[in-house]
Design an enzyme around this catalytic site. Structure first.
Site, mmCIF file in Angstrom:
data_model
loop_
_atom_site.group_PDB
_atom_site.id
_atom_site.type_symbol
_atom_site.label_atom_id
_atom_site.label_comp_id
_atom_site.label_asym_id
_atom_site.label_seq_id
_atom_site.Cartn_x
_atom_site.Cartn_y
_atom_site.Cartn_z
ATOM 1 N N SER A 123 24.965 -1.722 24.897
ATOM 2 C CA SER A 123 23.928 -2.029 25.896
ATOM 3 C C SER A 123 24.500 -2.034 27.312
ATOM 4 O O SER A 123 25.637 -2.457 27.540
ATOM 5 C CB SER A 123 23.345 -3.412 25.586
ATOM 6 O OG SER A 123 22.583 -3.870 26.675
ATOM 7 N N GLU A 125 23.772 -4.102 29.371
ATOM 8 C CA GLU A 125 24.016 -5.514 29.720
ATOM 9 C C GLU A 125 25.521 -5.813 29.716
ATOM 10 O O GLU A 125 25.975 -6.765 30.328
ATOM 11 C CB GLU A 125 23.322 -6.443 28.722
ATOM 12 C CG GLU A 125 21.820 -6.556 28.903
ATOM 13 C CD GLU A 125 21.395 -7.586 29.944
ATOM 14 O OE1 GLU A 125 22.144 -8.543 30.186
ATOM 15 O OE2 GLU A 125 20.316 -7.400 30.525
ATOM 16 N N TYR A 148 24.559 -12.543 24.875
ATOM 17 C CA TYR A 148 24.129 -11.263 24.285
ATOM 18 C C TYR A 148 25.140 -10.173 24.653
ATOM 19 O O TYR A 148 25.631 -9.435 23.789
ATOM 20 C CB TYR A 148 22.738 -10.905 24.823
ATOM 21 C CG TYR A 148 22.280 -9.489 24.552
ATOM 22 C CD1 TYR A 148 21.536 -9.183 23.419
ATOM 23 C CD2 TYR A 148 22.567 -8.450 25.438
ATOM 24 C CE1 TYR A 148 21.097 -7.880 23.173
ATOM 25 C CE2 TYR A 148 22.141 -7.152 25.200
ATOM 26 C CZ TYR A 148 21.409 -6.874 24.069
ATOM 27 O OH TYR A 148 20.989 -5.580 23.836
HETATM 28 P P1 NAP Z 1 14.036 -5.126 18.753
HETATM 29 O O1 NAP Z 1 12.703 -4.478 18.895
HETATM 30 O O2 NAP Z 1 14.154 -6.556 19.119
HETATM 31 O O3 NAP Z 1 14.530 -4.932 17.267
HETATM 32 C C1 NAP Z 1 15.622 -5.646 16.769
HETATM 33 C C2 NAP Z 1 15.668 -5.474 15.276
HETATM 34 O O4 NAP Z 1 16.797 -6.178 14.758
HETATM 35 C C3 NAP Z 1 14.423 -6.001 14.555
HETATM 36 O O5 NAP Z 1 14.059 -5.074 13.578
HETATM 37 C C4 NAP Z 1 14.948 -7.286 13.931
HETATM 38 O O6 NAP Z 1 14.298 -7.618 12.743
HETATM 39 C C5 NAP Z 1 16.368 -6.860 13.593
HETATM 40 N N1 NAP Z 1 17.222 -8.001 13.287
HETATM 41 C C6 NAP Z 1 17.523 -9.044 14.095
HETATM 42 N N2 NAP Z 1 18.331 -9.905 13.458
HETATM 43 C C7 NAP Z 1 18.537 -9.387 12.222
HETATM 44 C C8 NAP Z 1 19.281 -9.819 11.094
HETATM 45 N N3 NAP Z 1 19.995 -10.954 11.133
HETATM 46 N N4 NAP Z 1 19.271 -9.049 9.992
HETATM 47 C C9 NAP Z 1 18.552 -7.910 9.941
HETATM 48 N N5 NAP Z 1 17.836 -7.437 10.985
HETATM 49 C C10 NAP Z 1 17.822 -8.182 12.112
HETATM 50 O O7 NAP Z 1 15.146 -4.345 19.611
HETATM 51 P P2 NAP Z 1 15.108 -2.837 20.171
HETATM 52 O O8 NAP Z 1 14.555 -2.879 21.541
HETATM 53 O O9 NAP Z 1 14.526 -1.946 19.156
HETATM 54 O O10 NAP Z 1 16.671 -2.545 20.331
HETATM 55 C C11 NAP Z 1 17.415 -1.895 19.318
HETATM 56 C C12 NAP Z 1 18.886 -2.100 19.593
HETATM 57 O O11 NAP Z 1 19.244 -1.551 20.861
HETATM 58 C C13 NAP Z 1 19.324 -3.554 19.641
HETATM 59 O O12 NAP Z 1 20.613 -3.662 19.109
HETATM 60 C C14 NAP Z 1 19.342 -3.873 21.117
HETATM 61 O O13 NAP Z 1 20.221 -4.943 21.402
HETATM 62 C C15 NAP Z 1 19.851 -2.547 21.675
HETATM 63 N N6 NAP Z 1 19.454 -2.266 23.034
HETATM 64 C C16 NAP Z 1 18.137 -2.265 23.364
HETATM 65 C C17 NAP Z 1 17.781 -1.977 24.666
HETATM 66 C C18 NAP Z 1 16.337 -1.955 25.077
HETATM 67 O O14 NAP Z 1 16.067 -1.917 26.272
HETATM 68 N N7 NAP Z 1 15.394 -1.899 24.151
HETATM 69 C C19 NAP Z 1 18.769 -1.662 25.617
HETATM 70 C C20 NAP Z 1 20.099 -1.652 25.218
HETATM 71 C C21 NAP Z 1 20.433 -1.942 23.919
HETATM 72 P P3 NAP Z 1 13.210 -8.795 12.633
HETATM 73 O O15 NAP Z 1 11.907 -8.074 12.656
HETATM 74 O O16 NAP Z 1 13.555 -9.403 11.322
HETATM 75 O O17 NAP Z 1 13.434 -9.739 13.777
#
Ligand code: NAP
Length: 343
Positions: A123, A125, A148
């Site tokens: 990320s 971040e 984070y």
């Molecule tokens: P998101 O919508 O919050 O999805 C996160 C996923 O992780 C959800 O499916 C959640 O499942 C799952 N999860 C969390 N804890 C878990 C656990 N203990 N075991 C199994 N699954 C778990 O995030 P996103 O926006 O799609 O982001 C995807 C990835 O990219 C993440 O790693 C995020 O940190 C990274 N990222 C995102 C951005 C952004 O702007 N979107 C930018 C940089 C990096 P539940 O439904 O069970 O909660």
């Protein structure tokens, strides 16, 4: 037929990525917490089209079993506690999911499917407090300013260590913020889209509540934190295309993915409210209680490597993305207004 395993399939990126891989003819395995799958989630519409492997990423045995069962050619590790703001309140858990769990996944790959190609979600971040005004790329150093980001830095380094020590194909995408109609309501961009939708529909007290249990829009006002914060915001479907491209390269390489354009929260509000013919200044206020203890600095992507090696570039502009998010929120809220549930 290629087989792909996606952790975090119920989330924004996981669901878009699953759609992309299904279109490309992949057999898709989704790793998800069972209780999450049976609640409405971003991938609900994919039921029956993906194989589900239930487990918690924190449990090493769950992810090891998933790798053994799916025998994937490609693994996309997207699961995380993905809210930097909330990581202050849940620091130990954030470290487990965003940091240690990635190492457990790399261990599982090493032991059960060393030929698999792994994409890991790093990320922007991680860059944290930046005094320089120049853009960030794959060699910019990290100065995380929240739990984070610190956990993501740990996992990012472990990815490189496992790649180099065990000759595994592990590549990280250092992704800048990316948003969509599927962003949960507690994310800033979606709150603004929601606020603009309420303004468009004349909703003064919204049916959905914020972290403090108050209506997100209360007495016609949307409360936000520091309006001067600025981000490089892109559109999530563009970003999951980059994830796939990253794993199609001969060599495992890390890539910075972002639009290279920065916008303040004020600009986001302007664009969102303007898209429905409203003046954001009449509808938004800045509440000091919502200001983060530490904000990242001037975060702006240099995605030259992605452009040159992957041929990647964003296809949806900031303005179009915001307008799509506002339209989606109007479509969600309008039936409540029409039925008289919300006034
Ligand atoms: P998101 O919508 O919050 O999805 C996160 C996923 O992780 C959800 O499916 C959640 O499942 C799952 N999860 C969390 N804890 C878990 C656990 N203990 N075991 C199994 N699954 C778990 O995030 P996103 O926006 O799609 O982001 C995807 C990835 O990219 C993440 O790693 C995020 O940190 C990274 N990222 C995102 C951005 C952004 O702007 N979107 C930018 C940089 C990096 P539940 O439904 O069970 O909660």
């Amino acid at each position: 037929m290629k087989r792909a395993l996606i952790t975090g399939i119920t989330g924004q990126d996981g669901s878009y990525l699953a759609e992309l891989l299904l279109e490309k003819g992949y057999e898709v395995f989704g790793f998800a917490r069972q209780e999450s799958w049976y609640r409405p989630n971003c991938a609900t519409h994919l039921a029956g089209r993906v194989h589900l492997l239930f487990g918690d990423l924190i449990e090493g045995v769950d992810i090891a079993n998933a790798v053994q069962d799916a025998q994937p050619d490609e693994i996309y590790n997207l699961a995380s506690q993905s809210r930097p703001g909330e990581s202050w309140a849940r620091a130990p858990e954030t470290l487990l999911v965003n940091g240690l769990a990635a190492t457990r996944l790399f261990e599982a790959v090493r032991h059960h499917k060393p030929s698999a190609r792994v994409y890991h979600a790093s990320s922007s971040e991680m860059f944290g407090r930046l005094s320089e005004s120049h853009r960030q790329d794959e060699i910019t150093s990290f100065t995380p300013v929240n739990p984070y980001a610190a956990a993501k830095v740990y996992a990012h380094h472990m990815a490189a260590i496992y790649r180099d020590s065990y000759d595994l194909y592990i590549a990280c995408g250092i992704l800048f913020n990316h948003e969509s109609e599927r962003r949960p309501l507690h994310f800033l961009t979606q709150k603004v889209a929601y606020g603009a939708a309420c303004a468009a529909l004349g909703i003064k007290n919204s049916p959905h509540r914020n972290e403090r249990g108050r209506p997100i829009v209360e007495v016609g006002k949307l409360a936000l934190g520091n309006l001067a914060v600025a981000r490089d915001w892109g559109y999530a479907p563009d970003f999951v295309r980059a994830m796939w491209l990253i794993l199609q390269q001969d060599q495992a390489l890390d890539f910075t993915i972002g639009t290279g354009k920065i916008h303040t929260l004020t600009e986001l509000c302007e664009v969102a409210y303007h898209s429905v013919g409203c003046d954001w200044r009449e509808c938004v206020l800045s509440d000091p209680v919502l200001v983060r203890p530490l904000e990242p600095g001037h975060v702006l992507a240099d995605a030259s490597r992605a452009r040159e090696v992957l041929g990647w570039h964003p296809t949806v502009s900031f303005e179009e993305m915001v307008a799509r998010m506002v339209r989606a929120q109007i479509a969600r809220l309008k039936p409540l207004v029409d039925s008289g549930e919300v006034a």
